[in-house]
Design an enzyme around this catalytic site. Structure first.
Site, short mmCIF file in Angstrom:
data_model
loop_
_atom_site.label_atom_id
_atom_site.label_comp_id
_atom_site.label_asym_id
_atom_site.label_seq_id
_atom_site.Cartn_x
_atom_site.Cartn_y
_atom_site.Cartn_z
N ASN A 105 0.86 -1.18 0.00
CA ASN A 105 0.00 0.00 0.00
C ASN A 105 0.90 1.23 0.00
O ASN A 105 1.50 1.56 1.01
CB ASN A 105 -0.90 -0.04 1.25
CG ASN A 105 -1.74 1.22 1.40
OD1 ASN A 105 -1.77 2.06 0.50
ND2 ASN A 105 -2.42 1.34 2.53
N TRP A 106 0.97 1.87 -1.15
CA TRP A 106 1.90 3.00 -1.29
C TRP A 106 1.39 4.25 -0.57
O TRP A 106 2.13 5.21 -0.41
CB TRP A 106 2.12 3.34 -2.77
CG TRP A 106 2.83 2.27 -3.56
CD1 TRP A 106 3.05 0.96 -3.20
CD2 TRP A 106 3.40 2.41 -4.87
NE1 TRP A 106 3.70 0.29 -4.19
CE2 TRP A 106 3.94 1.16 -5.24
CE3 TRP A 106 3.50 3.46 -5.77
CZ2 TRP A 106 4.57 0.94 -6.47
CZ3 TRP A 106 4.13 3.25 -7.00
CH2 TRP A 106 4.67 2.00 -7.34
N HIS A 113 -9.48 0.90 4.86
CA HIS A 113 -8.20 1.08 5.57
C HIS A 113 -8.42 1.97 6.80
O HIS A 113 -9.25 2.88 6.77
CB HIS A 113 -7.18 1.72 4.63
CG HIS A 113 -5.80 1.69 5.19
ND1 HIS A 113 -5.37 2.64 6.09
CD2 HIS A 113 -4.78 0.82 5.03
CE1 HIS A 113 -4.12 2.34 6.45
NE2 HIS A 113 -3.73 1.25 5.82
N GLY A 142 3.06 -1.19 4.32
CA GLY A 142 3.09 0.25 4.05
C GLY A 142 4.53 0.69 3.79
O GLY A 142 5.07 0.48 2.71
N GLY A 143 5.15 1.28 4.79
CA GLY A 143 6.49 1.87 4.66
C GLY A 143 7.50 1.00 3.92
O GLY A 143 8.21 1.48 3.03
P1 13P Z 1 3.15 0.32 7.74
O1 13P Z 1 3.70 -0.94 7.12
O2 13P Z 1 3.88 1.55 7.29
O3 13P Z 1 3.02 0.22 9.22
O4 13P Z 1 1.66 0.51 7.14
C1 13P Z 1 0.78 -0.55 7.20
C2 13P Z 1 -0.43 -0.21 6.43
O5 13P Z 1 -1.20 0.65 6.81
C3 13P Z 1 -0.67 -0.93 5.17
O6 13P Z 1 -1.96 -0.72 4.70
#
Ligand code: 13P
Length: 252
Positions: A9-10, A95, A234-235
């Site tokens: 998820n960018w 989300h 995410g990150g």
């Molecule tokens: P992180 O991996 O940055 O904690 O984000 C998770 C996320 O919200 C994926 O949808």
């Protein structure tokens, strides 16, 4: 057996140029048969360019949100048809950032899931408790409400197309990952609940991803849990090599 799916998820990162750079790195690293399903979810403005770039690659395209109506006067919104027209296969719905920042309710998310399913877009349906809810010992109540209301009126056949992503809000972007045991406990609860709402075949077949500070360093242990069938990242998906390390962890 549930399919293993790693999705990135960018969020609101990367213009077109940066998107193509990221995805070209991924295309180089991800092998022809990655051993799990790989999905990237760029922002709307990069979907078409990334989709075109990924043609003939095993990496699938997903969006991060969608409106539940067919079309109409909904300024700033994007429809399922529009996502399909640029090659999306998946769409992230519900989300926690949409719930918390943009006020999305279980009822609204339910409408979006139904619309996506009616168009053959595969929903990645996100659920998860906040820190306050965990500390008040209501995690399971919160999850039960999100699952029951988010999936209200969805048939067992349609449910087989839904991916569930458990993302504890306190673990998102905080670097604080749920321990494998903490995550497994909630995943098992979700699978059991799906068994009650549907049947054991559906429960066993559904991919339940974990999300929240998934990194190459913790991916193997998290993905090794019996009820964790993938990750929503995410990150760590914003760098091709770290996302690919998570994909490799899933393929083991
Ligand atoms: P992180 O991996 O940055 O904690 O984000 C998770 C996320 O919200 C994926 O949808």
């Amino acid at each position: 057996m549930a399919k293993m799916i790693i999705a990135g998820n960018w969020k609101m990162f990367n213009n077109i140029q940066a998107s193509i750079e990221l995805v070209s790195g991924l295309k180089r690293l991800v092998t022809a048969n990655p051993g799990c399903e790989v999905v990237v979810c760029p922002p709307f403005t990069s979907l078409e360019a990334v989709g075109n770039y990924l043609k003939d690659s095993p990496i699938k395209l997903g969006a991060q949100n969608m409106h539940f109506e067919e079309n109409g006067a909904f300024t700033g919104e994007i429809s399922a048809e529009m996502l399909l027209s640029v090659g999306c296969v998946y769409v992230i719905l519900g989300h926690s950032e949409r719930r918390a920042i943009f006020g999305e309710s279980d009822e609204l998310i339910n409408k979006k899931i139904k619309k996506a399913l009616s168009k053959n877009l595969l929903p990645i349906f996100c659920i998860g408790e906040t820190l306050q809810e965990r500390e008040s010992n209501i995690t399971f109540d919160v999850i039960k409400k999100q699952v029951t209301e988010g999936l209200a009126g969805i048939s067992a056949d349609d449910m087989l197309k839904v991916v569930v992503a458990y993302e504890p809000v306190w673990a998102i972007g905080t670097g604080k990952t749920a321990s494998p045991a903490q995550a497994q406990e909630v995943h098992a609860f979700i699978r059991n609940l799906l068994g009650q709402l549907y049947n054991s075949t559906v429960a066993a077949a559904i991919t339940i991803q974990y999300g929240g500070s998934v990194k190459p360093e913790n991916a193997v242990e998290l993905l090794g849990q019996p009820d964790i069938n993938g990750a929503l990242v995410g990150g760590a998906c914003l760098k091709a090599d770290s996302f690919n390390s998570i994909i490799e962890a899933a393929s083991k």
